[in-house]
Design a protein around this motif. Structure first.
Motif, PDB file in Angstrom:
ATOM      1  N   SER A 368       2.843   2.199  15.106  1.00  0.00           N
ATOM      2  CA  SER A 368       4.252   2.069  14.726  1.00  0.00           C
ATOM      3  C   SER A 368       4.474   0.850  13.849  1.00  0.00           C
ATOM      4  N   THR A 369       3.813  -0.254  14.140  1.00  0.00           N
ATOM      5  CA  THR A 369       3.982  -1.446  13.292  1.00  0.00           C
ATOM      6  C   THR A 369       3.395  -1.221  11.900  1.00  0.00           C
ATOM      7  N   LEU A 370       2.323  -0.430  11.823  1.00  0.00           N
ATOM      8  CA  LEU A 370       1.726  -0.153  10.514  1.00  0.00           C
ATOM      9  C   LEU A 370       2.658   0.685   9.641  1.00  0.00           C
ATOM     10  N   GLU A 395       2.380   9.333  13.780  1.00  0.00           N
ATOM     11  CA  GLU A 395       3.022   8.897  15.017  1.00  0.00           C
ATOM     12  C   GLU A 395       3.253  10.080  15.946  1.00  0.00           C
ATOM     13  N   TYR A 396       3.660  11.209  15.395  1.00  0.00           N
ATOM     14  CA  TYR A 396       3.892  12.391  16.209  1.00  0.00           C
ATOM     15  C   TYR A 396       2.585  12.888  16.818  1.00  0.00           C
ATOM     16  N   VAL A 397       1.538  12.889  16.002  1.00  0.00           N
ATOM     17  CA  VAL A 397       0.231  13.338  16.500  1.00  0.00           C
ATOM     18  C   VAL A 397      -0.258  12.413  17.612  1.00  0.00           C
ATOM     19  N   ALA A 398      -0.134  11.114  17.375  1.00  0.00           N
ATOM     20  CA  ALA A 398      -0.608  10.148  18.365  1.00  0.00           C
ATOM     21  C   ALA A 398       0.145  10.285  19.678  1.00  0.00           C
ATOM     22  N   HIS A 399       1.454  10.451  19.613  1.00  0.00           N
ATOM     23  CA  HIS A 399       2.225  10.552  20.850  1.00  0.00           C
ATOM     24  C   HIS A 399       2.025  11.903  21.529  1.00  0.00           C
ATOM     25  N   GLU A 445      -9.449   9.662  21.680  1.00  0.00           N
ATOM     26  CA  GLU A 445     -10.079   9.640  20.358  1.00  0.00           C
ATOM     27  C   GLU A 445      -9.064   9.937  19.260  1.00  0.00           C
ATOM     28  N   ILE A 446      -8.156  10.865  19.515  1.00  0.00           N
ATOM     29  CA  ILE A 446      -7.146  11.223  18.509  1.00  0.00           C
ATOM     30  C   ILE A 446      -6.161  10.084  18.286  1.00  0.00           C
ATOM     31  N   LEU A 448      -6.732   6.908  18.650  1.00  0.00           N
ATOM     32  CA  LEU A 448      -7.446   5.874  17.885  1.00  0.00           C
ATOM     33  C   LEU A 448      -7.634   6.293  16.438  1.00  0.00           C
ATOM     34  N   ALA A 449      -7.906   7.576  16.200  1.00  0.00           N
ATOM     35  CA  ALA A 449      -8.076   8.055  14.822  1.00  0.00           C
ATOM     36  C   ALA A 449      -6.787   7.896  14.028  1.00  0.00           C
ATOM     37  N   CYS A 450      -5.644   8.156  14.654  1.00  0.00           N
ATOM     38  CA  CYS A 450      -4.361   7.976  13.964  1.00  0.00           C
ATOM     39  C   CYS A 450      -4.172   6.524  13.541  1.00  0.00           C
ATOM     40  N   GLU A 451      -4.482   5.606  14.448  1.00  0.00           N
ATOM     41  CA  GLU A 451      -4.352   4.187  14.100  1.00  0.00           C
ATOM     42  C   GLU A 451      -5.325   3.807  12.992  1.00  0.00           C
ATOM     43  N   LEU A 452      -6.527   4.320  13.047  1.00  0.00           N
ATOM     44  CA  LEU A 452      -7.531   3.963  12.049  1.00  0.00           C
ATOM     45  C   LEU A 452      -7.134   4.455  10.662  1.00  0.00           C
TER      46      LEU A 452
END
Length: 495
Positions: A368-370, A395-399, A445-446, A448-452
């Motif tokens: 979210s900060t990114l 963000e939607y995918v991560a949540h 894993e998903i 973390l992939a979103c953040e990466l």
């Protein structure tokens, strides 16, 4: 690399390698042979050998072992994946080598043959509640007897050649070097005379289990421990990669490294996390007195999940290298006990899954900060130009994945069951805890992939070094391939 099983030193990492195709070899069978010899000298009632089981514990029923196997092989639901079934064989083999079961040790090279040939029993998903994986191991026993077909490896599954001296070659083998054989022929029958689904010319491991071997063979939670070991191994890789992902987010928003200073750390895990993150980030030029918790509390939260992982791994390792047998054959007698009960494993896995949610929540917070210009100085959602959506969808995918992770974290140890006419009045539900832990790896894993994906895009837009090969294009486009690629990069980021 070949995994050597000796009943004392099996690790979660080795279970993972063996499950994916590494060959195995048997170490000393001395303890298994001693227990087998001792079992032949027992007098008096012995549970499952001279009596029935469960509520039939006081009923004299010698010679009914094979009926026990047939009656307990009734699992339900889809068959588990081959790598999980293979891991089950590895764990049970190692437990049998620890001694205490009284099972004929001539069985051990036959089970090793199945692993090295890539053969697995058709284990169904449902059937265990944390007091022994009876359906899974009874199914395995029927494969050994030739009453059920082994499952052959799927295309693309690698199986290594049997190591020299492992006793797992093809053809009929007369193994007189094992005390358990006593002249018995251990055979790898040629398929065609075996059960349906076999192919002519392929080796099919067979072993004529004696009635007295039946309960001792299935008195174990090997399938549950296999899932737990596989989960810990995969989660360990992801949790190691988490620090490397967070480091790129630190760099992308120029987060303060003050929370990582050695002077503020407490406890070994927190200290280790902070030191590792400091080394990866290097230096930043912070623009804020304090950053959000996703950065400032990372050592505390991620240190806690590593602590939970360490406890789970230690517990599982101890159980895989012990004899969970009931009765335990030791000291010249049969000791009736409850060592098959896996409450401590269930509790450790409940704690681990809860901790995973905590560290994944921080990853979603950093994402979210990114997306926020207040932290990056870039356009909202790291868009290529004003008004575009950029990586908003991440963000939607991560949540979505985080919600699944929370669902999987529900504790199993709050449940209970009373079975077999009240004789068995407690259950840990460890199989459910282990399955949930194994399933938790994907949503983690998903996240973390979103953040990466977002952190690498932010680094590129800020003109900072970006060392990972993700697509540099900034235009609005589907991000499926980016996420898939990022997931593939995570194992390489683990230290």
């Amino acid at each position: 690399m070949t995994v050597v099983l000796d009943g004392a030193h099996l690790t979660c990492e080795q279970v993972g390698r063996a499950a994916r195709g590494s060959g195995i070899a048997l170490g000393s069978t001395g303890r298994a042979e001693a227990a087998w010899r001792m079992s032949g000298l027992l007098n008096g009632p012995v549970y499952g050998r001279t009596t029935g089981v469960g509520a039939n514990k006081d009923v004299e029923a010698e010679g009914t072992g094979l009926d026990l196997l047939r009656s307990h092989a009734g699992g339900a639901g889809p068959e588990i994946e081959e790598f999980r079934a293979r891991a089950t064989l590895v764990v049970r083999l190692n437990q049998l080598l620890a001694g205490g079961s009284g099972v004929d040790p001539a069985l051990l090279p036959v089970l090793a043959a199945a692993v090295n040939r890539g053969l697995t029993p058709p284990i169904r998903t449902y059937g265990a509640i944390g007091t022994g994986d009876l359906t899974a191991l009874a199914t395995t026993a029927l494969c050994l007897l030739g009453e059920l077909p082994w499952t052959r490896p799927s295309e693309g599954v690698r199986t290594e050649n049997p190591p020299p001296g492992s006793g797992t070659g093809a053809g009929d083998i007369e193994d007189t070097g094992n005390a358990g054989n006593a002249g018995k022929t251990v055979s790898w029958e040629r398929a065609g005379s075996g059960p349906p689904g076999t192919q002519v010319g392929d080796p099919v491991p067979r072993f004529a289990l004696a009635s007295g071997d039946a309960l001792p063979f299935i008195s174990s939670g090997a399938a549950t421990l296999a899932d737990a070991a596989l989960a810990c191994h995969r989660l360990g890789v992801l949790l190691s990669a988490t620090t490397a992902v967070a480091a790129r987010s630190f760099q992308a928003i120029e987060a303060s490294l003050e929370p990582l200073s050695p002077v503020v750390q407490r406890g070994p895990e927190q200290t280790e996390v902070a030191a590792g993150l400091r080394a990866l980030v290097g230096s930043t030029s912070p623009r804020r007195v304090q950053d959000p918790y996703g950065y400032r509390a990372f050592p505390q939260v991620h240190g806690a999940v590593l602590d939970a992982l360490g406890r789970a791994e230690r517990t599982i390792t101890e159980e895989m290298n012990a004899a969970p047998e009931n009765p335990l054959i030791a000291g010249g007698r049969a000791w009736h006990n409850g060592n098959f009960h896996s409450a401590r494993v269930a509790l450790a896995l409940d704690a681990l899954r809860a901790a995973l949610v905590q560290t994944a929540t921080l990853s979603a917070a950093r994402l979210s900060t990114l997306n926020d210009p207040a932290h990056t100085g870039l356009l909202p959602f790291l868009a290529e130009r004003p008004g575009l959506s950029g990586v908003m969808i991440l963000e939607y995918v991560a949540h979505s994945a985080l919600a699944e992770l929370r669902h999987l974290a529900a504790p199993v140890t709050l449940g209970g069951a009373v079975l077999s006419l009240g004789t068995e009045d407690h259950a840990s539900f460890t199989p459910q805890a282990a399955r949930s832990a194994l399933a938790a790896a994907e949503p983690l894993e998903i996240v973390l992939a979103c953040e990466l994906v977002a952190s690498l895009r932010a680094l590129r837009q800020r003109g900072l070094p970006c060392d990972l090969p993700l697509d540099p294009a900034m235009e609005d486009r589907p991000l499926d391939a980016d996420l898939d690629a990022a997931r593939g990069l995570l194992p390489g980021l683990a230290s």
